[in-house]
Design an enzyme around this catalytic site. Sequence first.
Site, PDB file in Angstrom:
ATOM      1  N   TYR A 165      15.789  -8.505  -3.374  1.00  0.00           N
ATOM      2  CA  TYR A 165      17.202  -8.324  -2.727  1.00  0.00           C
ATOM      3  C   TYR A 165      18.110  -9.508  -2.731  1.00  0.00           C
ATOM      4  O   TYR A 165      19.056  -9.479  -1.962  1.00  0.00           O
ATOM      5  CB  TYR A 165      16.979  -8.011  -1.153  1.00  0.00           C
ATOM      6  CG  TYR A 165      16.098  -6.667  -0.870  1.00  0.00           C
ATOM      7  CD1 TYR A 165      16.130  -5.685  -1.843  1.00  0.00           C
ATOM      8  CD2 TYR A 165      15.475  -6.431   0.453  1.00  0.00           C
ATOM      9  CE1 TYR A 165      15.499  -4.570  -1.364  1.00  0.00           C
ATOM     10  CE2 TYR A 165      14.691  -5.301   0.722  1.00  0.00           C
ATOM     11  CZ  TYR A 165      14.753  -4.359  -0.273  1.00  0.00           C
ATOM     12  OH  TYR A 165      14.113  -2.978   0.114  1.00  0.00           O
ATOM     13  N   LYS A 225       1.391  -9.100  -3.254  1.00  0.00           N
ATOM     14  CA  LYS A 225       0.862  -8.140  -4.648  1.00  0.00           C
ATOM     15  C   LYS A 225       0.707  -9.288  -5.552  1.00  0.00           C
ATOM     16  O   LYS A 225       1.350  -9.251  -6.897  1.00  0.00           O
ATOM     17  CB  LYS A 225       1.534  -7.202  -5.069  1.00  0.00           C
ATOM     18  CG  LYS A 225       1.133  -6.337  -6.002  1.00  0.00           C
ATOM     19  CD  LYS A 225       0.414  -5.374  -5.554  1.00  0.00           C
ATOM     20  CE  LYS A 225      -0.195  -4.403  -6.802  1.00  0.00           C
ATOM     21  NZ  LYS A 225      -1.081  -3.283  -6.222  1.00  0.00           N
ATOM     22  N   ASP A 234      -0.021  -2.901  -1.388  1.00  0.00           N
ATOM     23  CA  ASP A 234      -0.407  -1.411  -1.391  1.00  0.00           C
ATOM     24  C   ASP A 234      -1.830  -0.783  -0.621  1.00  0.00           C
ATOM     25  O   ASP A 234      -1.541   0.114   0.099  1.00  0.00           O
ATOM     26  CB  ASP A 234      -0.645  -0.890  -2.863  1.00  0.00           C
ATOM     27  CG  ASP A 234      -1.503  -1.774  -3.872  1.00  0.00           C
ATOM     28  OD1 ASP A 234      -1.983  -2.838  -3.264  1.00  0.00           O
ATOM     29  OD2 ASP A 234      -1.889  -1.761  -4.999  1.00  0.00           O
ATOM     30  N   ASP A 236       8.861  -0.014   7.646  1.00  0.00           N
ATOM     31  CA  ASP A 236       9.297   1.409   8.144  1.00  0.00           C
ATOM     32  C   ASP A 236       8.078   2.508   8.067  1.00  0.00           C
ATOM     33  O   ASP A 236       8.202   3.420   9.005  1.00  0.00           O
ATOM     34  CB  ASP A 236      10.256   1.871   6.965  1.00  0.00           C
ATOM     35  CG  ASP A 236      11.690   1.541   7.381  1.00  0.00           C
ATOM     36  OD1 ASP A 236      11.878   0.604   7.826  1.00  0.00           O
ATOM     37  OD2 ASP A 236      12.769   2.239   6.680  1.00  0.00           O
TER      38      ASP A 236
HETATM   39 MG    MG Z   1      14.869  -0.893   5.682  1.00  0.00          MG
END
Ligand code: MG
Length: 323
Positions: free
Chosen positions: A119, A163, A195, A223
């Site tokens: 990001y 990861k 994962d 989330d």
């Molecule tokens: Mg979000």
Amino acid sequence: ETEEIVVIPGDGIGQEVVPAAQKVLDAVGNFEYVEADAGDAVKAETGEALPQETYDLVAEADATLFGAAGETAADVILPLRTAVDSFVNVRPAKAYPGVDALRPETDLVFLRENTEGVYSGHEDRLSDDLSTLTRVVTTSASERLAEFACDYVDNTSFQIAHKANVMRETDGRFRDAVVSVAEENGVETEEVLMDAFATKVCLDPTQFDVVVCPNLAGDVLSDLAAGLVGGLGLLPSANLGPERGLFEPVHGTAPDIAGEGIANPSATILSAAMLLDYLGYEDEAADVRTAVESVLEDGPRTADLGGDASTEDVTEAVVSRLE
Ligand code: MG
Ligand code: NAI
């Protein structure tokens, strides 16, 4: 003594849940609010989703309570996180008695790196066929997060989701930096591939407690955990920097119910409790959490939790338990 808090209700149900949280804050302390604008409505008026004046207020305040912004969410929240120099996003995912949750035994906290990873904005369209993204990981940001994590767990233990087996250089650097800070502080760590974490947390969330993650993993996995605890109306978060914090519910503006006075204020009230903790009002924060939990258990409840109470009914119930 009064403490100044910047409040940014924003759009949609932000306009309903932020005032609700202020009523709860007023029940436990003496706060003065500086109200500021951000989001779709102020953009429609002025052309700017995040007025400079709002940015400056947040960049100077000890604490800000933010509701939500609509279409302009990214234009508001990303710069606001920068304004507080937020290096960690604290996201608790806890299931409460009385709330229908997929995994009622869930009680964990994500400590998400909040500045870099995928990001960091280094994305390029190189041709009609090809786009690339540069993933940024620094030792310094990873160590800063790890130091916060050691403190957060009182030097006990935490898990790291990553990861590094595939992203050896970036997640490898992240993992090595976090583990070495933990070792210096005598903190035990357990590593989980991100994962595998997704599967494990669904099958048995009690395996996890405090989970330190790179930015994208923290976003997605938190989330996912939110889904286990029964709904967006319950999830608070804190963006913390070295000197200031920005507190916000995980949910957005809920355009489908905005203006009806039926939004669940719990996520924002619990965000306000994180704000109280941050400002050093630990007892008050604990009281607010207890009050919210007892209202979730006994009602009244808003429609998202199967009830028919209004935002105001729930807020008044929380306030009355604090009196
Ligand atoms: Mg979000
Ligand atoms: P949303 O969180 O606004 O709503 C998703 C669903 O959850 C809706 O059905 C809504 O009614 C329900 N919901 C959310 N919070 C609730 C609450 N407190 N009480 C009861 N029900 C609640 O997410 P959605 O629909 O994806 O986005 C709507 C708008 O919000 C978009 O414009 C989006 O950009 C913005 N958004 C802003 C965020 C922010 O400012 N941090 C975060 C997420 C979305």
